[in-house]
Design an enzyme around this catalytic site. Structure first.
Site, PDB file in Angstrom:
ATOM      1  CB  VAL A   1      -0.925   0.004   1.238  1.00  0.00           C
ATOM      2  CG1 VAL A   1      -1.737   1.295   1.290  1.00  0.00           C
ATOM      3  CG2 VAL A   1      -1.855  -1.201   1.209  1.00  0.00           C
ATOM      4  N   GLY A   2       1.908   1.213   0.867  1.00  0.00           N
ATOM      5  CA  GLY A   2       2.831   2.349   0.962  1.00  0.00           C
ATOM      6  C   GLY A   2       3.696   2.419  -0.292  1.00  0.00           C
TER       7      GLY A   2
ATOM      8  NE  ARG B   1      -9.481   1.141   0.118  1.00  0.00           N
ATOM      9  CZ  ARG B   1      -8.765   1.956  -0.660  1.00  0.00           C
ATOM     10  NH1 ARG B   1      -7.610   2.421  -0.238  1.00  0.00           N
ATOM     11  NH2 ARG B   1      -9.197   2.289  -1.854  1.00  0.00           N
TER      12      ARG B   1
ATOM     13  CG  ASP C   1       3.461  -4.498  12.348  1.00  0.00           C
ATOM     14  OD1 ASP C   1       4.219  -5.442  12.644  1.00  0.00           O
ATOM     15  OD2 ASP C   1       2.859  -4.429  11.259  1.00  0.00           O
TER      16      ASP C   1
ATOM     17  CG  HIS D   1       6.507  -3.830   8.201  1.00  0.00           C
ATOM     18  ND1 HIS D   1       7.042  -2.749   7.556  1.00  0.00           N
ATOM     19  CD2 HIS D   1       5.246  -3.935   7.721  1.00  0.00           C
ATOM     20  CE1 HIS D   1       6.150  -2.223   6.726  1.00  0.00           C
ATOM     21  NE2 HIS D   1       5.051  -2.947   6.807  1.00  0.00           N
TER      22      HIS D   1
ATOM     23  N   GLY E   1       2.014  -6.645   9.562  1.00  0.00           N
ATOM     24  CA  GLY E   1       0.599  -6.294   9.463  1.00  0.00           C
ATOM     25  C   GLY E   1      -0.151  -7.058   8.378  1.00  0.00           C
TER      26      GLY E   1
HETATM   27  O1  LIG Z   1       1.444  -2.709   2.140  1.00  0.00           O
HETATM   28  C1  LIG Z   1       2.196  -2.042   2.861  1.00  0.00           C
HETATM   29  O2  LIG Z   1       2.408  -0.839   2.664  1.00  0.00           O
HETATM   30  C2  LIG Z   1       2.883  -2.684   3.964  1.00  0.00           C
HETATM   31  O3  LIG Z   1       3.394  -2.035   4.832  1.00  0.00           O
HETATM   32  C3  LIG Z   1       2.918  -4.169   4.002  1.00  0.00           C
HETATM   33  O4  LIG Z   1       2.275  -4.596   5.129  1.00  0.00           O
END
Ligand SMILES: O=C(O)C(=O)CO
Length: 325
Positions: A80-81, A160, A265, A289, A291
């Site tokens: 996502v980042g 989200r 996390d 990390h 998540g």
């Molecule tokens: O998808 C992302 O940005 C993450 O940090 C992976 O968990």
């Protein structure tokens, strides 16, 4: 025979590879560890790739883009980042940037709630005591934590994931939910969350969950000044990005009792060295990390990243297209 070529910077789940194979010849870094930056540059020079599927750990900068040359249509990150990608340099070259929104919301929200509960109830210390054999007879004042019931929850970044976190935590007895973001969002009403400015958030809330992206605006938002404003009993949870918190200031705040505890996390740097002061602090719970570490999320992330690559070479709009900033 596919006429397009993609470079994938890691081994990724099969749904991603299967999808890519529908349109691309696939070259990939056949390893679970990060491809060194100079090797990535050499790879990019070695062939004219149409798409680059990367991870959040790969720095996609001017050098990588120069090496890739004009054929490159997209940088699709399996995350996502996307702060690892120089979006301005991509825009200059008409290279699209895409991420994987939506498919890891539940996994990250679940993990954030887990981390909050672990931190509030000191479960990591409890597990450690059992393993170390220091679990003695029942004691009235041993490993006492904090209840969520009757407390105020704050969410920094009600996208989200922030929404998913607040929605899950609604049933834990919080008296009030506040959120702080760039602007008010209409869906906050669904969870009865009230907009508050950053100063109000940090002064008022008992639990604060950081769920925002890392941007120049959010970098080190939690710093020495912030910790001074927070309640001494406050618990800070971060599942957004490590860089949102100034870690030196966090060490001081946890040592001095300016805040009660933190659950992270994400850290800065990652991995956090074993000898970093936060690692040995009893009131700081650190996860590596993890998540989005569920097969549901990772399979879906690989697949959406692959679909983004395909859309780009088919001259369509990738579903995870990131607007150039
Ligand atoms: O998808 C992302 O940005 C993450 O940090 C992976 O968990």
């Amino acid at each position: 025979m596919p006429d397009k070529v993609v470079y994938v910077t890691r081994r990724i789940p099969k749904p991603g590879l299967d999808k890519l194979a529908e349109r691309f010849e696939i070259d990939f870094w056949d390893d679970d560890e990060v491809i060194p930056h100079n090797v990535l540059i050499d790879k990019m020079k070695s062939r004219r790739y149409d798409a680059l599927l990367c991870m959040l750990t790969d720095r996609i900068d001017k050098d990588v883009l120069d090496a890739a040359g004009p054929q490159l249509r997209i940088v699709a990150t399996m995350s996502v980042g996307y702060e690892n990608i120089d979006t301005a340099e991509c825009a200059k070259r008409n290279v699209m940037v895409a991420n994987t929104p939506g498919v890891s919301t539940d996994s990250v929200a679940e993990l954030t709630v887990t981390l909050l509960l672990m931190t509030a109830r000191r479960t990591a210390e409890g597990v450690e005591a059992v393993k170390a054999g220091t679990w003695g007879e029942w004691k009235p004042m041993w490993l006492c934590g904090t209840e969520l019931t009757g407390r105020i929850l704050g969410v920094y970044g009600l996208g989200r994931i922030g929404f998913g976190v607040a929605n899950r935590l609604r049933n834990f007895g919080f008296t009030k939910i506040y959120y702080c973001d760039i602007q008010e969002v209409s869906y906050a009403k669904e969870i009865d969350a009230q907009f508050i400015d950053f100063d109000g958030l940090v002064r008022t809330c008992d639990f604060i969950c950081v769920c925002c992206n890392l941007t120049p605006q959010t970098r080190h938002m939690f710093n020495r000044d912030t910790f001074k404003k927070m309640k001494n009993t406050a618990i800070l949870i971060n599942s957004g990005r490590g860089g949102v918190i100034d870690h030196d200031a966090l060490v001081e705040a946890l040592r001095s009792g300016e805040i009660q505890a933190a659950g992270l996390d994400v850290t800065e740097p990652e991995p956090l060295p074993k000898n970093h002061p936060l690692v040995s602090m009893y009131n700081c719970v650190i996860l590596p990390h993890m998540g989005s570490n569920t097969w549901d999320s990772r399979n879906a992330m690989a697949a959406i990243a692959a679909r983004n690559c395909i859309a780009a070479v088919n001259n369509q709009t990738p579903e995870g297209l990131v607007k150039a900033s």
